[in-house]
Write a protein that holds these residues in place. Sequence first.
Motif, short mmCIF file in Angstrom:
data_model
loop_
_atom_site.label_atom_id
_atom_site.label_comp_id
_atom_site.label_asym_id
_atom_site.label_seq_id
_atom_site.Cartn_x
_atom_site.Cartn_y
_atom_site.Cartn_z
N UNK A 83 5.97 10.22 9.95
CA UNK A 83 6.21 10.52 11.36
C UNK A 83 6.43 9.29 12.20
N UNK A 84 6.07 8.14 11.71
CA UNK A 84 6.29 6.90 12.46
C UNK A 84 7.11 5.91 11.67
N UNK A 85 7.72 6.35 10.58
CA UNK A 85 8.54 5.45 9.79
C UNK A 85 8.43 5.77 8.31
N UNK A 86 9.32 5.14 7.53
CA UNK A 86 9.35 5.36 6.09
C UNK A 86 8.50 4.33 5.36
N UNK A 87 8.03 4.74 4.19
CA UNK A 87 7.44 3.76 3.29
C UNK A 87 7.74 4.18 1.86
N UNK A 88 7.67 3.20 0.97
CA UNK A 88 7.95 3.42 -0.45
C UNK A 88 6.66 3.52 -1.24
N UNK A 89 6.65 4.43 -2.20
CA UNK A 89 5.61 4.45 -3.22
C UNK A 89 6.31 4.38 -4.57
N UNK A 99 0.12 4.08 -12.54
CA UNK A 99 -0.28 3.35 -11.34
C UNK A 99 0.62 3.77 -10.19
N UNK A 100 0.05 3.86 -9.00
CA UNK A 100 0.82 4.14 -7.79
C UNK A 100 0.76 2.88 -6.92
N UNK A 101 1.93 2.36 -6.58
CA UNK A 101 2.01 1.13 -5.77
C UNK A 101 2.62 1.51 -4.42
N UNK A 107 2.26 -4.76 3.32
CA UNK A 107 1.07 -4.66 2.50
C UNK A 107 1.39 -3.97 1.17
N UNK A 108 0.63 -4.32 0.15
CA UNK A 108 0.74 -3.68 -1.16
C UNK A 108 -0.62 -3.12 -1.54
N UNK A 215 -6.20 -3.59 -2.05
CA UNK A 215 -5.11 -4.42 -1.56
C UNK A 215 -4.80 -5.48 -2.61
N UNK A 216 -3.54 -5.80 -2.80
CA UNK A 216 -3.16 -6.84 -3.76
C UNK A 216 -2.08 -7.71 -3.13
N UNK A 217 -1.97 -8.91 -3.67
CA UNK A 217 -0.86 -9.79 -3.35
C UNK A 217 0.19 -9.67 -4.43
#
Length: 649
Positions: A83-89, A99-101, A107-108, A215-217
């Motif tokens: 609702x406020x933008x897209x993101x990738x999984x 695994x789901x990233x 952020x990751x 959280x990961x780098x």
Amino acid sequence: MKVTVAVLSCGNCGADVPISSPGTVTVTCSHCGSLCLRKDVDLEAIGQVALPTPLLSRFELGSEGRFEDRPFVVRGQIQLDHGTGLWNEWVAETDEGWLWIAEAQGELHVYEEVTGVRAPGRENLPDADPDSGAFIPPRGNERWAAGDRVDLGPGDDWTIREIGRGTVVTFRGELPVRMKPGDRTTYVDLVRGAGEVATLDFTRPGDAEVLLGRFVGTDELHLDPGTAPDYEPARIRSEEVRCPNCGGTIEVQDAERAISLGCQHCGSLLQRENQAAAYAAVRGEERMKARPSIPIGAVGDMGGEELTVLGFLERSVTSDGIRYPWREYLTRSAEGRYRWLIESDGHWTLAHPVPATKLRKGKKVDVGGGRTRSFSSGEAVVDEVLGEFYWKVRVGERVHTRDFVDTALGRMASFESSPLEASASLARHVEPGEVEDAFPTAKLPRRVGVGPVQPNPHSPRSTWKVFALLFVLLTGSCVATRVGAANEVVHQSSFDAVASAPDTEEVDFSEPFEIRADGKNVRITLRAPTLDGGYLAFLGALINEDTGEVRDFQSAAQYYSGVSGGERWSEGNRRGRVLIGPIPSGRYRLRIATRPYDRAVSVPYQVEVKSDVPRSLWFVLALIALLPFPFIVAARAGAFEARRWANSD
């Protein structure tokens, strides 16, 4: 690592569709774009999928890496809109499972689905709007809200970060779940500690699916450069948008993520539903009262990061009828991380988002090496919008804010919360000169008063440390001087009692003596041990027999005692001392004239001469001279802090 476990036929076009994992449930056909559901020996076409919006990403189908010593291969991509933008999984396969990233706002997060965890029921979720399907912010305590605690087991406590619903926009590749575009997801994001994350997924009927992660780098994923997409950190795709109200051209700096635009020409607020939709005006033309000091689109280096200014907000809190405004600049680093450059009364801070649980420790707030104090809180409202933002910002939007400051470290921890979302940021003090160096075209406002985390230029602690160091040095110097001084007795003599009338003099001469220390002082001590009830003056001279030089001196001994009211009393001193110096070495003699006062005195007296005598007077004078400075600095530091905290709650 390309592995094919089966090749099935597309249910729509009949083309071969390779399957890389035995756990694949849903797959897209690369030939016709059909969404296929895997059956035992074939694929069933259940719809069409669109190509994902090209969001900047570090992953691609087939990307390989290693997470916690487990090799993985990216098999699928899901693109969602909350609702406020897209993101990738991204869905990655390992030898031990999937695994789901999640990749959003720089952020990751890496998640794994777990079983055997006691998941709370969906009856805790807020009510949903029947038309939009979005959650309605809860008003009571009977439903979950951001910031609430969630127990996933004995001692397994988490904090709600966000409650929301998303929409599956599209996907590609292989997925271990059945899913199609348009499906609505329901999630509760949890956080714990410095970097632990969890998601309760209520999308499917029944108990929630629990995913745990952290959280990961990027470096923790050990991506194989040969299988990763060409990632150019400095690449930000821009485009031009024409304002539907005034017709002015708006240059969008971050076109892939910008959801809201504030027109710099007329003040209109434009929004779109997602990255693929066109902009539409949600607020008409309105004269802007605030103008940014840093131009939108300016690029500068701060703290080792190249930042591009994307948007400008003016927000305020009203307390006791007084409005307290501040201005926030949304910036984006070349690596895709968001930073906030915040200005209030000419004071600047640079903030970045952090997990709220990373800052909290009981009722205290830990900013990394120091403890904070609560500075201010209230309901912040958005007053002005200019530029672009990655969420649907609205004029009049309100959130509860609370700020904690550590003035010694120059840091501020800020918490913002609404019923459905909670966030936190950590900011550091920035001098105006640093902002000017980064953005030379900026016209910064004049600094007024003291900033919330402006370093105190007067440090009582440092001053007391310096004072303590100087005190130690002075004491050491004094001790060294006393130890190093000769303090040599060069002459002693006694003189018999001679009857003298008051105000008459009797003269005595000592035997010659040698002073070996050249250029040192000499202390002459005269004692009248049997003196009682009188005053005896010593008028002396130290005579250098080699040169004839005479050094005159005076001293006295006086002592009185008696009995009064049955108690014995005494006053005065039977000893007199005089310090002469410096004097050259040589052969000397004393001439001493005694003169009694008040009455006739006839007592014996003794003379002692010491050479190179250590003195503590300079130490005492230096200590007296130094002592006021710590108190002066403390007073100035206190006045500075009083000005700072006058702006707090």
